[in-house]
Design a protein around this motif. Structure first.
Motif, mmCIF file in Angstrom:
data_model
loop_
_atom_site.group_PDB
_atom_site.id
_atom_site.type_symbol
_atom_site.label_atom_id
_atom_site.label_comp_id
_atom_site.label_asym_id
_atom_site.label_seq_id
_atom_site.Cartn_x
_atom_site.Cartn_y
_atom_site.Cartn_z
ATOM 1 N N TRP A 1 3.416 4.979 -9.442
ATOM 2 C CA TRP A 1 2.553 5.179 -8.281
ATOM 3 C C TRP A 1 1.075 5.015 -8.649
ATOM 4 O O TRP A 1 0.281 4.467 -7.865
ATOM 5 C CB TRP A 1 2.803 6.555 -7.671
ATOM 6 N N GLN B 1 -1.448 2.474 -6.775
ATOM 7 C CA GLN B 1 -2.747 2.819 -6.199
ATOM 8 C C GLN B 1 -3.852 1.892 -6.700
ATOM 9 O O GLN B 1 -4.762 1.526 -5.950
ATOM 10 C CB GLN B 1 -3.090 4.276 -6.524
ATOM 11 N N LYS C 1 -3.492 -1.249 -4.807
ATOM 12 C CA LYS C 1 -4.029 -1.034 -3.453
ATOM 13 C C LYS C 1 -5.546 -1.180 -3.447
ATOM 14 O O LYS C 1 -6.121 -1.811 -2.545
ATOM 15 C CB LYS C 1 -3.602 0.342 -2.955
ATOM 16 N N LYS D 1 -1.075 -4.948 -0.356
ATOM 17 C CA LYS D 1 -0.476 -4.268 0.795
ATOM 18 C C LYS D 1 0.746 -3.497 0.316
ATOM 19 O O LYS D 1 1.566 -4.012 -0.456
ATOM 20 C CB LYS D 1 -0.071 -5.250 1.885
ATOM 21 N N LEU D 2 0.876 -2.266 0.790
ATOM 22 C CA LEU D 2 1.996 -1.411 0.432
ATOM 23 C C LEU D 2 2.866 -1.176 1.655
ATOM 24 O O LEU D 2 2.373 -0.786 2.718
ATOM 25 C CB LEU D 2 1.512 -0.060 -0.095
ATOM 26 N N ALA E 1 6.471 0.843 2.773
ATOM 27 C CA ALA E 1 7.542 1.776 2.426
ATOM 28 C C ALA E 1 8.703 1.600 3.380
ATOM 29 O O ALA E 1 8.505 1.496 4.599
ATOM 30 C CB ALA E 1 7.038 3.214 2.489
ATOM 31 N N SER F 1 4.834 9.421 -0.302
ATOM 32 C CA SER F 1 4.461 8.049 -0.670
ATOM 33 C C SER F 1 4.358 7.159 0.561
ATOM 34 O O SER F 1 3.399 6.391 0.708
ATOM 35 C CB SER F 1 5.479 7.477 -1.658
ATOM 36 N N LYS G 1 1.190 7.201 2.476
ATOM 37 C CA LYS G 1 0.011 6.572 1.894
ATOM 38 C C LYS G 1 0.142 5.053 1.816
ATOM 39 O O LYS G 1 -0.708 4.388 1.205
ATOM 40 C CB LYS G 1 -0.257 7.171 0.511
ATOM 41 N N CYS G 2 1.194 4.512 2.389
ATOM 42 C CA CYS G 2 1.358 3.059 2.445
ATOM 43 C C CYS G 2 0.749 2.504 3.726
ATOM 44 O O CYS G 2 0.534 3.229 4.699
ATOM 45 C CB CYS G 2 2.837 2.697 2.361
ATOM 46 N N HIS G 3 0.485 1.211 3.744
ATOM 47 C CA HIS G 3 -0.066 0.586 4.941
ATOM 48 C C HIS G 3 0.947 0.550 6.082
ATOM 49 O O HIS G 3 0.573 0.598 7.256
ATOM 50 C CB HIS G 3 -0.519 -0.849 4.624
ATOM 51 N N HIS H 1 5.136 1.800 7.243
ATOM 52 C CA HIS H 1 6.363 2.534 6.979
ATOM 53 C C HIS H 1 7.427 2.050 7.945
ATOM 54 O O HIS H 1 7.238 2.113 9.169
ATOM 55 C CB HIS H 1 6.136 4.043 7.154
#
Length: 708
Positions: free
Chosen positions: A194, A198, A201, A206-207, A209, A217, A220-222, A224
Motif C-alpha cells: 500500500w 500511495q 498515486k 489511478k487506483l 478497488a 483501502s 482511498k482509491c479513485h 470502487h
C-alpha cells in the motif's frame, strides 16, 4: 549485530539483533530488535530493507508487548477441568513428554493414521513451521493435513493459467499508472504494498478497488466497484469481452506467449457487459469503463498492475475466479513491464528444500497410502467414526501454529469435535487461546524473538533470517526442540532428529536452483535479508510454468482434471441468485474479512490492539437496517442454520445493499456470547483446491430485545 545478549551482563550497551516478522502476511518485514540486559525493549522495521523501509504495522511494532504479555504460557500444563473450561495445572516437561509419548505409542500401535497434526501459519518460518514437526509425523505415519484454509483455491486456479505462483514484483509498483486492488484491503493486510501504491498515486496513477465492501483501502482509491460476493469471475469475463471486442489487446504478446486465444474469444461472447452487470449487481458502464481503462493504459505503454488478494477466492468458484483474473495481463501485455501484470503470491519464487525439511520419504516406510484430512473440514472429520472410506477415527491431535476452534469454519461442529473426551489433544502455544482451552496437555512455545528461523515470503522476493534476540522465557521451547524431545521419547534415532535449528536453516533453500544459488545461511544471518536471483519482470518474454510454457487461456490440464478448460463463471453455493429457497430464509450475504488490528486470530489478546478494535461489530447498509428496524449501535443477532453470533451493528453505506460485514477473527472468549463469525460459515469447499468458502454465506440479522 546478531549476538544474543547475555542476561547476566547488566549494564551492557544495547544490542541490535536482526529478525523477521513470522506472521501470515505478504510483507514479511525485516526487524531490528533492541536488547538491553537480556530484555527486548523495542522492535523496529529495518530501514535498509527495500520492502520494509523502516516501517512496521501497528501489530508488529508492539511485538514486545506480545512477547512479555502477562498471560504468556511459560510452563507445561495438564488439563484438570472439563474440555473447554480452560482449567490447567503446572507439570514438568518430563511428565508432559512422557504422557504424550505414551498416548501416541498406544494410538500408533493400533493405527498411526489415527494421529493428526493440525497447523498452519502461526509462524511462516521454514524451521519453526514445518520441518522437525513434519519429520516427526511422517516418521510416525500419522495422517497428513491438507493445509487449505487460506490460499489453495486461488493457487490452483493461478497455476493452471500461469503455471507457478510467481507474480509482479512489489518493488516496482510505484511506477504503475493503473493499479487494480481486487479482493483485498492492503492497508490492513499488505501495508508495504500500500505504501508503494500511495507513491504511485502521488505520481499520477489511478487506483481502482474491486470489493463488495468499501474497505479502508477502497475508500482511498479513485474508484470502487462494489460487486456482489462470489461474482469476480463473471466480472473478469466481462472485462475480457470488452478488451477482445474493442481490440484493446497486445496482439504480439498473445501470439507469442499465450495458448487458446481463439477459444477464449468465442467463450467471452457469452458474457456481454449487460449480462455480467446482472450477475455482479453493478452497472454495465462500470464494466466497460474498467476494461477501457485497463486496456487503454496498456496500449499507451503504461504499467498496469492487478493485486489480487485471497478474499475473492473464498467462495464456491474461487479457483476459477483467480484463473480468470490471471488471463487479463497476458491479453494486454502487462507482463512486459517490471511491476506490471498480476500478483497473487510470490511464494513459488522460493526454491524450498522440502524433501530435506520434512522427510516425506519416511511415509514410504509404512507401506500404506497416507490418509489426508482437510483442515477446512475438521469440524466434520473430528466427529466421523472409523470407516473404510474415511479410515480410523481421529484419536490424537497435536495442534501448533494454529487456533482451529477460532478460525475453522462451522465452529459449532469444531467445538463438538474438540470437546470429545476420547480425543487426546496437545497444543503448542504462546497463550491460552480458544483451542488451548480444549487441550489435554498444553506446551509453552517460544515467540519469534526467542528462536532461530529462516523465511520465504509470498509478497516479495527476499529470503529473510531471524536471529534469536533473547533467551526463551520461562520454560518455553521452540517448536523444533519440542518435536526433537518427542522424537527421542518415541525412540526415533534417525540423524535428522538431531539437526540443530541452524543446520536446518542452512539447507532450507535448494542451492541447485539458480534463484537461490548464492544462498548462504551465515551471511544471511548477518545481513538479515537477501534478494532471490529473480528478474523484475518474470514473464516479459513468456517463460510461464505451464506445460506449454505459455499463459494458457485453454488448459488441457483443467480438462483432464474435470474442469472447464476455458474461463467460466461458477455461482456461489449460497447467494440470492443461486439459491432462492435458502435466500428466502437468509437474505443477506455475509463476509468476514480481517480486522485491521488483528492478524487472523493472532494479537487478539493484546489489550492495546483489542481496545483499538473495540468489540465485535457488524457493518450493515442503511436500507437493510431500516427494513429490519435496526438502529446504529444496537446489538444484533446474526444467524443461519449453522449457528448464530452477537455483534454491535454499525449502519453504514460501506456495506453494499444485501451485504453484511463482520471484521474478524475474534477469540470467542473475548466476545459477549462466546462466539465469532465462524459460527455461521460453511464447511462446503471451493471448486478447486479443496479450500473453505468463508465468504459464501447467507444469514439473517435481527435486533436483540432490549439492546437499544
Amino acid at each position: 549485530m546478531n549476538s544474543v545478549p547475555n542476561p547476566a551482563s547488566p549494564g551492557s550497551d544495547p544490542l541490535i539483533v536482526r529478525g523477521a516478522c513470522p506472521h501470515d502476511c505478504p510483507d514479511t518485514c525485516a526487524l531490528l530488535i533492541t536488547v538491553k540486559d537480556g530484555v527486548a525493549t523495542e522492535v523496529r522495521g529495518d530501514p535498509a530493507h527495500p520492502t520494509t523501509a523502516g516501517v512496521l504495522c501497528t501489530k508488529v511494532s508492539r511485538y514486545t508487548e506480545r512477547t512479555y504479555h502477562k498471560e504468556r504460557l511459560l510452563h507445561p500444563m495438564k488439563r484438570v477441568g472439563k474440555k473447554g473450561e480452560g482449567k490447567f495445572e503446572r507439570i514438568s516437561w518430563d511428565e508432559a513428554l512422557d504422557t504424550i509419548a505414551a498416548r501416541l505409542k498406544d494410538v500408533a500401535a493400533r493405527n498411526p493414521q489415527a494421529i493428526l497434526p493440525y497447523s498452519y501459519a502461526g509462524t511462516m518460518g521454514l524451521v519453526q513451521g514445518e520441518s522437525m514437526s513434519m519429520r516427526f509425523f511422517n516418521k510416525i505415519g500419522a495422517s497428513l493435513l491438507d493445509r487449505t484454509i487460506c490460499a489453495s483455491a486461488g493457487g490452483v486456479g493461478y497455476k493452471y493459467t500461469i503455471g507457478t505462483r510467481i507474480g509482479a514484483d512489489t518493488e516496482h509498483v510505484q511506477d504503475a499508472k493503473l493499479i487494480i486492488i481486487w479482493g483485498g484491503n492492503p492497508i490492513a493486510s499488505n501495508l508495504h504494498f500500500w505504501t508503494r501504491v500511495q507513491e504511485a498515486k502521488r505520481r499520477g496513477a489511478k487506483l481502482i478497488a474491486i470489493d463488495p465492501y468499501r474497505s479502508l483501502s477502497a475508500d482511498k482509491c479513485h474508484q470502487h466497484i462494489a460487486l456482489l460476493p462470489g461474482t469476480d469471475a463473471a466480472l473478469a469475463l466481462g472485462v475480457m469481452h470488452v478488451l477482445i471486442n474493442e481490440g484493446l489487446l497486445d496482439a504480439d504478446y498473445i501470439a507469442q506467449y499465450t495458448l487458446g486465444f481463439d477459444q477464449l474469444k468465442q467463450r467471452v461472447q457469452e458474457w456481454p457487459p449487460q449480462r455480467v452487470a446482472e450477475v455482479c449487481g453493478i452497472s454495465a458502464d462500470e464494466i466497460i469503463q474498467l476494461a477501457r481503462e485497463y486496456g487503454g493504459a496498456a496500449q499507451r505503454g503504461e504499467i498496469t498492475m492487478i493485486r489480487a488478494n485471497y478474499g475473492l477466492q473464498r467462495v464456491h468458484g474461487g479457483g476459477m475466479a483467480v484463473r480468470n483474473l490471471a488471463c487479463l495481463p497476458a491479453l494486454v501485455g502487462a507482463w512486459r513491464h517490471a511491476g506490471g501484470g498480476l500478483q497473487l503470491s510470490t511464494s513459488d519464487s522460493f526454491p524450498k528444500n522440502s524433501a530435506f525439511l520434512q522427510r516425506p520419504d519416511f511415509l514410504q516406510q509404512h507401506g500404506v497410502a497416507a490418509r489426508t484430512i482437510n483442515m477446512s473440514t475438521i469440524g466434520d472429520d473430528l466427529l466421523r467414526e472409523s470407516s473404510a472410506d474415511f479410515g480410523p477415527r481421529v484419536e490424537a491431535m497435536i495442534v501448533y501454529n494454529s487456533n482451529p476452534v477460532a478460525v475453522a469454519p462451522e465452529s459449532g461442529k469444531v467445538v463438538q469435535g474438540f470437546a470429545r473426551e476420547d480425543l487426546f489433544t496437545v497444543v503448542l502455544e504462546h497463550f491460552q487461546t480458544d483451542t488451548a482451552d480444549y487441550a489435554d496437555i498444553l506446551l509453552p512455545a517460544t515467540t519469534q524473538l526467542e528462536h532461530v528461523d529462516v523465511h520465504a515470503t509470498y509478497g516479495h522476493v527476499y529470503m529473510m533470517a531471524n536471529n534469536a534476540a533473547i533467551a526463551p522465557l520461562g520454560e518455553s521451547k521452540p517448536n523444533t526442540e519440542i518435536f526433537r524431545l518427542l522424537a527421542a521419547r518415541m525412540g526415533f534415532d534417525d540423524d535428522c532428529f538431531k539437526d540443530s535449528d541452524d543446520a536446518i536453516a542452512e539447507q532450507a533453500f535448494d542451492r541447485s536452483n539458480e534463484r537461490a544459488a548464492d544462498y548462504d545461511w551465515t551471511r544471511l544471518k548477518e545481513k538479515g535479508w537477501q534478494r532471490l536471483n529473480m528478474p523484475a519482470a518474470p514473464f516479459a518474454s513468456g517463460g510461464f510454468g505451464t506445460p506449454s510454457g505459455k499463459c494458457e487461456f485453454y488448459s488441457a490440464r483443467m480438462l483432464a482434471d474435470g474442469f472447464d478448460p476455458l474461463p467460466t463463471y461458477i455461482a456461489p453455493h449460497e447467494s440470492v441468485a443461486s439459491n432462492a429457497a435458502l435466500a428466502a430464509k437468509y437474505p443477506l450475504a455475509m463476509i468476514s474479512p480481517p480486522a485491521r488490528n488483528f492478524l487472523n486470530s493472532s494479537f487478539v489478546n493484546v489489550q492495546s490492539l483489542r481496545d483499538t478494535e473495540g468489540e465485535p461489530h457488524l457493518d450493515m447498509h442503511p436500507d437493510d437496517a431500516a427494513a429490519r428496524s435496526i438502529a446504529n449501535g444496537e446489538t444484533v443477532r446474526i444467524f443461519n442454520d449453522r449457528g448464530s453470533m452477537l455483534a454491535k451493528v454499525r449502519v453504514t453505506p460501506k456495506a453494499r445493499p444485501g451485504l453484511v460485514v463482520g471484521l474478524s477473527i475474534w477469540w470467542k472468549k473475548f466476545s459477549a456470547d462466546g462466539k465469532n463469525a465462524n459460527e455461521v460459515t460453511s464447511q462446503r469447499l471451493t471448486d478447486m483446491g479443496n479450500a473453505p468458502t468463508f465468504y459464501d454465506v447467507l444469514v439473517q440479522v435481527e435486533a436483540c430485545a432490549g439492546s437499544a
